[in-house]
Design an enzyme around this catalytic site. Sequence first.
Site, PDB file in Angstrom:
ATOM      1  N   GLY A  11     -18.346   0.799-106.255  1.00  0.00           N
ATOM      2  CA  GLY A  11     -18.984   0.132-105.117  1.00  0.00           C
ATOM      3  C   GLY A  11     -19.421   1.162-104.090  1.00  0.00           C
ATOM      4  N   VAL A  23     -20.982  18.079 -99.237  1.00  0.00           N
ATOM      5  CA  VAL A  23     -20.646  18.799-100.474  1.00  0.00           C
ATOM      6  C   VAL A  23     -21.734  19.836-100.770  1.00  0.00           C
ATOM      7  CG1 VAL A  23     -20.429  18.556-102.994  1.00  0.00           C
ATOM      8  CG2 VAL A  23     -19.267  16.920-101.481  1.00  0.00           C
ATOM      9  N   ARG A  25     -24.160  21.128 -98.797  1.00  0.00           N
ATOM     10  CA  ARG A  25     -24.374  22.197 -97.807  1.00  0.00           C
ATOM     11  C   ARG A  25     -23.191  23.183 -97.778  1.00  0.00           C
ATOM     12  NH1 ARG A  25     -28.464  19.896 -93.646  1.00  0.00           N
ATOM     13  NH2 ARG A  25     -30.104  19.480 -95.178  1.00  0.00           N
ATOM     14  N   ASP A 103     -10.994   3.443-106.143  1.00  0.00           N
ATOM     15  CA  ASP A 103      -9.881   3.760-107.053  1.00  0.00           C
ATOM     16  C   ASP A 103     -10.303   3.782-108.518  1.00  0.00           C
ATOM     17  OD1 ASP A 103     -10.094   1.024-107.153  1.00  0.00           O
ATOM     18  OD2 ASP A 103      -7.933   0.672-107.301  1.00  0.00           O
ATOM     19  N   THR A 125     -15.110   4.082-100.043  1.00  0.00           N
ATOM     20  CA  THR A 125     -15.074   2.633-100.273  1.00  0.00           C
ATOM     21  C   THR A 125     -14.857   1.946 -98.930  1.00  0.00           C
ATOM     22  OG1 THR A 125     -13.728   0.812-101.153  1.00  0.00           O
ATOM     23  CG2 THR A 125     -12.608   2.899-100.922  1.00  0.00           C
ATOM     24  N   ILE A 126     -15.448   0.779 -98.766  1.00  0.00           N
ATOM     25  CA  ILE A 126     -15.233   0.069 -97.492  1.00  0.00           C
ATOM     26  C   ILE A 126     -13.839  -0.547 -97.437  1.00  0.00           C
ATOM     27  CG2 ILE A 126     -17.687  -0.464 -97.156  1.00  0.00           C
ATOM     28  CD1 ILE A 126     -16.938  -3.417 -97.940  1.00  0.00           C
ATOM     29  N   ASP A 127     -13.162  -0.646 -98.584  1.00  0.00           N
ATOM     30  CA  ASP A 127     -11.925  -1.438 -98.661  1.00  0.00           C
ATOM     31  C   ASP A 127     -10.710  -0.775 -97.995  1.00  0.00           C
ATOM     32  OD1 ASP A 127     -13.456  -3.174-100.148  1.00  0.00           O
ATOM     33  OD2 ASP A 127     -12.811  -2.354-102.072  1.00  0.00           O
ATOM     34  N   ASP A 129      -8.539   1.067 -99.366  1.00  0.00           N
ATOM     35  CA  ASP A 129      -7.389   0.785-100.239  1.00  0.00           C
ATOM     36  C   ASP A 129      -6.956   1.974-101.092  1.00  0.00           C
ATOM     37  OD1 ASP A 129      -9.635   0.887-101.821  1.00  0.00           O
ATOM     38  OD2 ASP A 129      -9.201  -0.927-102.954  1.00  0.00           O
ATOM     39  N   MET A 169     -14.609  -8.869 -97.043  1.00  0.00           N
ATOM     40  CA  MET A 169     -14.322  -8.131 -98.286  1.00  0.00           C
ATOM     41  C   MET A 169     -13.029  -7.324 -98.172  1.00  0.00           C
ATOM     42  SD  MET A 169     -17.949  -6.736 -99.614  1.00  0.00           S
ATOM     43  CE  MET A 169     -18.858  -7.630-100.853  1.00  0.00           C
ATOM     44  N   GLY A 170     -12.751  -6.533 -99.205  1.00  0.00           N
ATOM     45  CA  GLY A 170     -11.547  -5.699 -99.201  1.00  0.00           C
ATOM     46  C   GLY A 170     -10.835  -5.703-100.541  1.00  0.00           C
ATOM     47  N   ARG A 171     -11.417  -6.420-101.509  1.00  0.00           N
ATOM     48  CA  ARG A 171     -10.761  -6.575-102.818  1.00  0.00           C
ATOM     49  C   ARG A 171      -9.304  -7.011-102.627  1.00  0.00           C
ATOM     50  NH1 ARG A 171     -13.354  -2.981-107.490  1.00  0.00           N
ATOM     51  NH2 ARG A 171     -12.331  -1.203-106.575  1.00  0.00           N
ATOM     52  N   GLU A 187      -7.636 -15.934 -84.261  1.00  0.00           N
ATOM     53  CA  GLU A 187      -6.383 -16.697 -84.101  1.00  0.00           C
ATOM     54  C   GLU A 187      -5.431 -16.398 -85.254  1.00  0.00           C
ATOM     55  OE1 GLU A 187      -9.207 -18.102 -82.843  1.00  0.00           O
ATOM     56  OE2 GLU A 187      -8.072 -17.718 -81.014  1.00  0.00           O
ATOM     57  N   LYS A 213      -8.499 -24.887 -75.902  1.00  0.00           N
ATOM     58  CA  LYS A 213      -9.276 -23.810 -76.532  1.00  0.00           C
ATOM     59  C   LYS A 213     -10.557 -24.368 -77.132  1.00  0.00           C
ATOM     60  CE  LYS A 213      -7.827 -20.213 -79.399  1.00  0.00           C
ATOM     61  NZ  LYS A 213      -8.370 -19.061 -78.760  1.00  0.00           N
ATOM     62  N   HIS A 249     -22.096  -8.984 -99.032  1.00  0.00           N
ATOM     63  CA  HIS A 249     -22.529  -7.588 -99.168  1.00  0.00           C
ATOM     64  C   HIS A 249     -23.153  -6.977 -97.925  1.00  0.00           C
ATOM     65  CE1 HIS A 249     -21.541  -8.273-103.325  1.00  0.00           C
ATOM     66  NE2 HIS A 249     -21.576  -6.969-103.475  1.00  0.00           N
TER      67      HIS A 249
HETATM   68  P1  ADP Z   1     -14.572   1.744-107.528  1.00  0.00           P
HETATM   69  O1  ADP Z   1     -14.642   3.206-107.745  1.00  0.00           O
HETATM   70  O2  ADP Z   1     -15.378   1.288-106.343  1.00  0.00           O
HETATM   71  O3  ADP Z   1     -13.139   1.238-107.490  1.00  0.00           O
HETATM   72  P2  ADP Z   1     -14.873   0.646-110.233  1.00  0.00           P
HETATM   73  O4  ADP Z   1     -13.493   0.126-110.301  1.00  0.00           O
HETATM   74  O5  ADP Z   1     -15.971  -0.203-110.729  1.00  0.00           O
HETATM   75  O6  ADP Z   1     -15.305   1.034-108.743  1.00  0.00           O
HETATM   76  O7  ADP Z   1     -14.909   2.033-111.006  1.00  0.00           O
HETATM   77  C1  ADP Z   1     -16.096   2.784-111.094  1.00  0.00           C
HETATM   78  C2  ADP Z   1     -16.235   3.426-112.437  1.00  0.00           C
HETATM   79  O8  ADP Z   1     -15.153   4.353-112.657  1.00  0.00           O
HETATM   80  C3  ADP Z   1     -16.146   2.495-113.634  1.00  0.00           C
HETATM   81  O9  ADP Z   1     -17.336   1.816-113.893  1.00  0.00           O
HETATM   82  C4  ADP Z   1     -15.800   3.478-114.755  1.00  0.00           C
HETATM   83  O10 ADP Z   1     -16.948   4.155-115.188  1.00  0.00           O
HETATM   84  C5  ADP Z   1     -14.885   4.466-114.051  1.00  0.00           C
HETATM   85  N1  ADP Z   1     -13.479   4.101-114.338  1.00  0.00           N
HETATM   86  C6  ADP Z   1     -12.755   3.098-113.829  1.00  0.00           C
HETATM   87  N2  ADP Z   1     -11.515   3.030-114.366  1.00  0.00           N
HETATM   88  C7  ADP Z   1     -11.444   4.050-115.254  1.00  0.00           C
HETATM   89  C8  ADP Z   1     -10.426   4.547-116.139  1.00  0.00           C
HETATM   90  N3  ADP Z   1      -9.231   3.961-116.238  1.00  0.00           N
HETATM   91  N4  ADP Z   1     -10.726   5.634-116.904  1.00  0.00           N
HETATM   92  C9  ADP Z   1     -11.936   6.232-116.816  1.00  0.00           C
HETATM   93  N5  ADP Z   1     -12.931   5.812-116.017  1.00  0.00           N
HETATM   94  C10 ADP Z   1     -12.706   4.741-115.239  1.00  0.00           C
END
Ligand code: ADP
Length: 319
Positions: A11, A23, A25, A103, A125-127, A129, A169-171, A187, A213, A249
């Site tokens: 994302g 990166v 520069r 992640d 990521t915006i999340d 997390d 959002m935030g997964r 609230e 309120k 989005h």
């Molecule tokens: P984000 O990075 O935002 O969490 P995704 O979970 O869709 O997004 O992961 C992005 C990409 O990273 C995936 O489409 C895949 O190509 C790669 N990826 C995710 N999990 C794995 C994994 N366990 N091993 C190798 N590549 C991975």
Amino acid sequence: MKRIGVLTSGGDSPGMNAAVRAVVRKAIYHNIEVYGIYHGYQGLIEGEIKKLELGSVGDIIHRGGTMLYSARCLEFKTEEGQLKGIEQMKKFGIEGLVVIGGDGSYRGAEALTKRGFPCVGVPGTIDNDIPGTDFTIGFDTALNTVIDAIDKIRDTATSHERTYLIEVMGRNAGDIALWAGLAGGAETIVVPEYDYNMEDITSKLKRGHERGKKHSIIIVAEGVGSAVDFSRKIEEMTGFETRVTVLGHVQRGGSPTAADRVLASRLGAYAVELLLKGKGGRAVGIEQNQLVDYDIIEALAKPHNIDKKMYTLSSELSI
Ligand code: ADP
């Protein structure tokens, strides 16, 4: 190391461009060549790789999205896909890789690291997390987008004396909901990290109503379910008229805030510094305003924690 690669994956988030710029520069400053890998791991497998110059990253620091584009790539989860990726980088003489993403993208970087290819993960990521960093690139911008929406919804909520539910959002993480809820004076904030009780939520609404309120705002993190389902339950239990806004989005776009541009610049440059020192398999982050880096495998294994004191404070301030 004489040549490194950079990609954005998963994302997108506002500030990824500023990170790519940093990166490129920083590397060129140290006489290192940088190759941009387009469309994330998919482009890596397919060899969508081009040399980036100082000018390639001009005029992007303020733009949302990512000039390198992003993609999801199932093939990269397989051994075959990962080996193809390494093969492509060898072909282009790339010796280290900066991966900017969430992640999932980190897991890709972890897989490459385990196969002996040095990678550094930058949290984009915006999340918010990702473990091992207080903030991820894009979180602050998304938060400000949500705040802008809450303020606007508050105006109409007051005029019509309604209860508004806003789904953010935030997964699986409640950070956007928590921060936006606190900054927006909600609230109630419903996040996946903590249990909620419908009786508590509705009795708070009723108490507010009784003391005159004019409006109520409830923030629902997407990780707990649909705000529409919540609103139905609330209407049933209180008889109050509710409205739902699912922000979706819009939260992923827009010009990055100053905080995100600064964070992206610092983290992007730091990732290059680590690669220059020959350190691969690291995840960079910021903790208490200091740059930090962790073993990417260990970082992923850590839980991401939401700020419990802030959560408590948000309910104390909205009694
Ligand atoms: P984000 O990075 O935002 O969490 P995704 O979970 O869709 O997004 O992961 C992005 C990409 O990273 C995936 O489409 C895949 O190509 C790669 N990826 C995710 N999990 C794995 C994994 N366990 N091993 C190798 N590549 C991975």
